[in-house]
Design a protein around this motif. Structure first.
Motif, PDB file in Angstrom:
ATOM      1  N   GLY A 120       0.804  -1.190   0.115  1.00  0.00           N
ATOM      2  CA  GLY A 120       0.007   0.020  -0.042  1.00  0.00           C
ATOM      3  C   GLY A 120       0.818   1.573  -0.001  1.00  0.00           C
ATOM      4  O   GLY A 120       0.187   2.298  -0.228  1.00  0.00           O
ATOM      5  N   TYR A 121       2.288   1.187   0.053  1.00  0.00           N
ATOM      6  CA  TYR A 121       3.094   2.385  -0.024  1.00  0.00           C
ATOM      7  C   TYR A 121       2.986   2.894  -1.462  1.00  0.00           C
ATOM      8  O   TYR A 121       3.037   2.482  -2.295  1.00  0.00           O
ATOM      9  N   LYS A 122       2.586   4.278  -1.328  1.00  0.00           N
ATOM     10  CA  LYS A 122       2.167   4.851  -2.577  1.00  0.00           C
ATOM     11  C   LYS A 122       3.448   5.375  -3.030  1.00  0.00           C
ATOM     12  O   LYS A 122       4.370   6.211  -2.570  1.00  0.00           O
ATOM     13  N   PHE A 123       3.859   5.137  -4.276  1.00  0.00           N
ATOM     14  CA  PHE A 123       5.233   5.768  -4.990  1.00  0.00           C
ATOM     15  C   PHE A 123       4.903   7.181  -5.279  1.00  0.00           C
ATOM     16  O   PHE A 123       3.892   7.768  -5.796  1.00  0.00           O
ATOM     17  N   GLU A 124       6.152   8.154  -5.473  1.00  0.00           N
ATOM     18  CA  GLU A 124       6.144   9.368  -5.830  1.00  0.00           C
ATOM     19  C   GLU A 124       6.037   9.542  -7.405  1.00  0.00           C
ATOM     20  O   GLU A 124       5.353  10.781  -7.621  1.00  0.00           O
ATOM     21  N   PHE A 125       6.090   8.568  -7.995  1.00  0.00           N
ATOM     22  CA  PHE A 125       6.014   8.440  -9.447  1.00  0.00           C
ATOM     23  C   PHE A 125       5.867   6.992  -9.892  1.00  0.00           C
ATOM     24  O   PHE A 125       6.344   5.951  -9.231  1.00  0.00           O
ATOM     25  N   PRO A 126       5.174   6.824 -10.864  1.00  0.00           N
ATOM     26  CA  PRO A 126       4.914   5.530 -11.558  1.00  0.00           C
ATOM     27  C   PRO A 126       6.259   4.677 -11.659  1.00  0.00           C
ATOM     28  O   PRO A 126       7.079   5.300 -12.134  1.00  0.00           O
ATOM     29  N   LEU A 127       6.266   3.411 -11.472  1.00  0.00           N
ATOM     30  CA  LEU A 127       7.599   2.725 -11.543  1.00  0.00           C
ATOM     31  C   LEU A 127       7.173   1.907 -12.936  1.00  0.00           C
ATOM     32  O   LEU A 127       5.936   0.985 -12.705  1.00  0.00           O
ATOM     33  N   VAL A 128       8.324   1.709 -13.817  1.00  0.00           N
ATOM     34  CA  VAL A 128       7.844   0.721 -14.880  1.00  0.00           C
ATOM     35  C   VAL A 128       8.831  -0.277 -14.672  1.00  0.00           C
ATOM     36  O   VAL A 128      10.144  -0.012 -14.958  1.00  0.00           O
ATOM     37  N   GLU A 129       8.691  -1.563 -14.732  1.00  0.00           N
ATOM     38  CA  GLU A 129       9.472  -2.740 -14.713  1.00  0.00           C
ATOM     39  C   GLU A 129       9.394  -3.515 -16.070  1.00  0.00           C
ATOM     40  O   GLU A 129       8.149  -3.472 -16.450  1.00  0.00           O
ATOM     41  N   PHE A 130      10.131  -4.429 -15.992  1.00  0.00           N
ATOM     42  CA  PHE A 130       9.981  -5.315 -17.296  1.00  0.00           C
ATOM     43  C   PHE A 130      10.350  -6.888 -16.649  1.00  0.00           C
ATOM     44  O   PHE A 130      11.146  -7.094 -15.691  1.00  0.00           O
ATOM     45  N   SER A 131       9.648  -7.817 -17.220  1.00  0.00           N
ATOM     46  CA  SER A 131      10.031  -9.268 -17.066  1.00  0.00           C
ATOM     47  C   SER A 131      10.095 -10.084 -18.316  1.00  0.00           C
ATOM     48  O   SER A 131       9.300  -9.543 -19.434  1.00  0.00           O
ATOM     49  N   LEU A 132      10.629 -10.897 -18.496  1.00  0.00           N
ATOM     50  CA  LEU A 132      10.868 -11.500 -19.871  1.00  0.00           C
ATOM     51  C   LEU A 132       9.625 -12.586 -19.829  1.00  0.00           C
ATOM     52  O   LEU A 132       9.276 -13.403 -19.044  1.00  0.00           O
ATOM     53  N   LYS A 133       9.005 -12.832 -20.951  1.00  0.00           N
ATOM     54  CA  LYS A 133       7.952 -13.508 -21.116  1.00  0.00           C
ATOM     55  C   LYS A 133       8.276 -14.950 -21.449  1.00  0.00           C
ATOM     56  O   LYS A 133       8.520 -15.033 -22.595  1.00  0.00           O
ATOM     57  N   ASN A 134       8.315 -15.781 -20.448  1.00  0.00           N
ATOM     58  CA  ASN A 134       9.012 -17.059 -20.739  1.00  0.00           C
ATOM     59  C   ASN A 134       8.468 -17.921 -19.817  1.00  0.00           C
ATOM     60  O   ASN A 134       9.048 -17.835 -18.414  1.00  0.00           O
ATOM     61  N   ASP A 135       7.504 -18.692 -19.951  1.00  0.00           N
ATOM     62  CA  ASP A 135       6.919 -19.589 -18.780  1.00  0.00           C
ATOM     63  C   ASP A 135       7.862 -20.446 -18.155  1.00  0.00           C
ATOM     64  O   ASP A 135       7.785 -20.788 -16.860  1.00  0.00           O
ATOM     65  N   GLU A 136       8.710 -21.142 -18.966  1.00  0.00           N
ATOM     66  CA  GLU A 136       9.500 -22.059 -18.464  1.00  0.00           C
ATOM     67  C   GLU A 136      10.613 -21.489 -17.552  1.00  0.00           C
ATOM     68  O   GLU A 136      11.181 -22.017 -16.520  1.00  0.00           O
ATOM     69  N   LEU A 137      10.929 -20.369 -17.676  1.00  0.00           N
ATOM     70  CA  LEU A 137      11.997 -19.481 -16.705  1.00  0.00           C
ATOM     71  C   LEU A 137      11.170 -18.895 -15.621  1.00  0.00           C
ATOM     72  O   LEU A 137      11.760 -18.101 -14.706  1.00  0.00           O
ATOM     73  N   GLY A 138       9.842 -18.970 -15.642  1.00  0.00           N
ATOM     74  CA  GLY A 138       9.000 -18.128 -14.651  1.00  0.00           C
ATOM     75  C   GLY A 138       9.103 -16.533 -14.756  1.00  0.00           C
ATOM     76  O   GLY A 138       8.805 -15.862 -13.746  1.00  0.00           O
TER      77      GLY A 138
END
Length: 238
Positions: A112-130
């Motif tokens: 619930g901690y509100k960020f000062e600005f939106p954070l953009v993250e990435f994950s690799l789309k690969n089910d085998e690697l999770g």
């Protein structure tokens, strides 16, 4: 059912089936299956697919009107829509406005901690690697996309966040975080926002009570999933 249309099934995932509609379009069918924890928890919940399709169509139509290019073309039936066929960029883009889920686990931050600005993250789309987290530099080194397209993805993701956050705030809903996917149109190579935008891929909280109206209800056994998802339909008057 879609199978009766005698379309070629191209892909079946945890939540959707994708069929070839023609050379440049797909038919995307939303399933009633619901999963969590990389498929370790799984159930079939009647009407879940129908609700997710309705909400996704609604959001895609809104974003199209706001100048965001998406793959959505039109509704097909109560559980399916027609979409532009794209070549998938193998990334999941996560936009966070508040701390929740894996972010809290990774960094020990209170939910619930509100960020000062939106954070953009990435994950690799690969089910085998999770679907592991990945940095912008690694994306470019692995040549998953170009720097120009990556920058455009970040810019579009922030615009989507701004549009949806304001829209949802008007009906008393906080957009906590959400996942986006992108692809390049098979017809003209245009970058498009694809996949779905639903309670399966977003966290929605009531602005006053912080009650969840998303898949956390299922993950955390906090109540009836359909009741939570239907609350979104009601507030958006879909």
């Amino acid at each position: 059912m879609v199978n009766n249309y005698e379309l070629e099934l191209l892909y079946e995932g945890k939540a959707k089936k994708v069929y070839k509609y023609n050379n440049y379009k797909l038919l995307i069918e939303f399933k009633d299956d619901v999963t969590a924890f990389n498929g370790l928890k799984k159930n079939n919940i009647i009407n879940k697919g129908k609700i997710n399709k309705q909400i996704s169509s609604h959001f895609f139509e809104l974003l199209n009107k706001k100048g965001i290019n998406t793959h959505f073309v039109r509704d097909y039936d109560d559980k399916s829509f027609i979409a532009k066929w794209t070549n998938l960029i193998p990334l999941e883009v996560i936009v966070r406005n508040y701390a929740a889920g894996s972010f809290c686990k990774r960094y020990g931050v209170k939910k619930g901690y509100k960020f000062e600005f939106p954070l953009v993250e990435f994950s690799l789309k690969n089910d085998e690697l999770g679907d592991p987290m990945i940095t912008s530099e690694a994306i470019l080194l692995l040549k998953l996309t170009s720097e120009e397209i990556l920058n455009e993805i970040i810019s579009i993701s922030k615009k989507v966040n701004e549009i949806l956050s304001r829209y949802l705030a008007e009906v008393g809903i906080i957009l906590v975080d959400f996942k986006l996917e992108f692809g390049l149109s098979k017809e003209d190579n245009q970058l498009l926002l694809i996949d779905e935008i639903s309670p399966d891929t977003c966290r929605f909280w009531d602005a006053h009570t912080m009650e969840s109206f998303d898949k956390d209800v299922y993950r955390e056994d906090k109540g009836d999933l359909i009741t939570a998802y239907t609350e979104i339909l009601g507030r958006l008057k879909i």
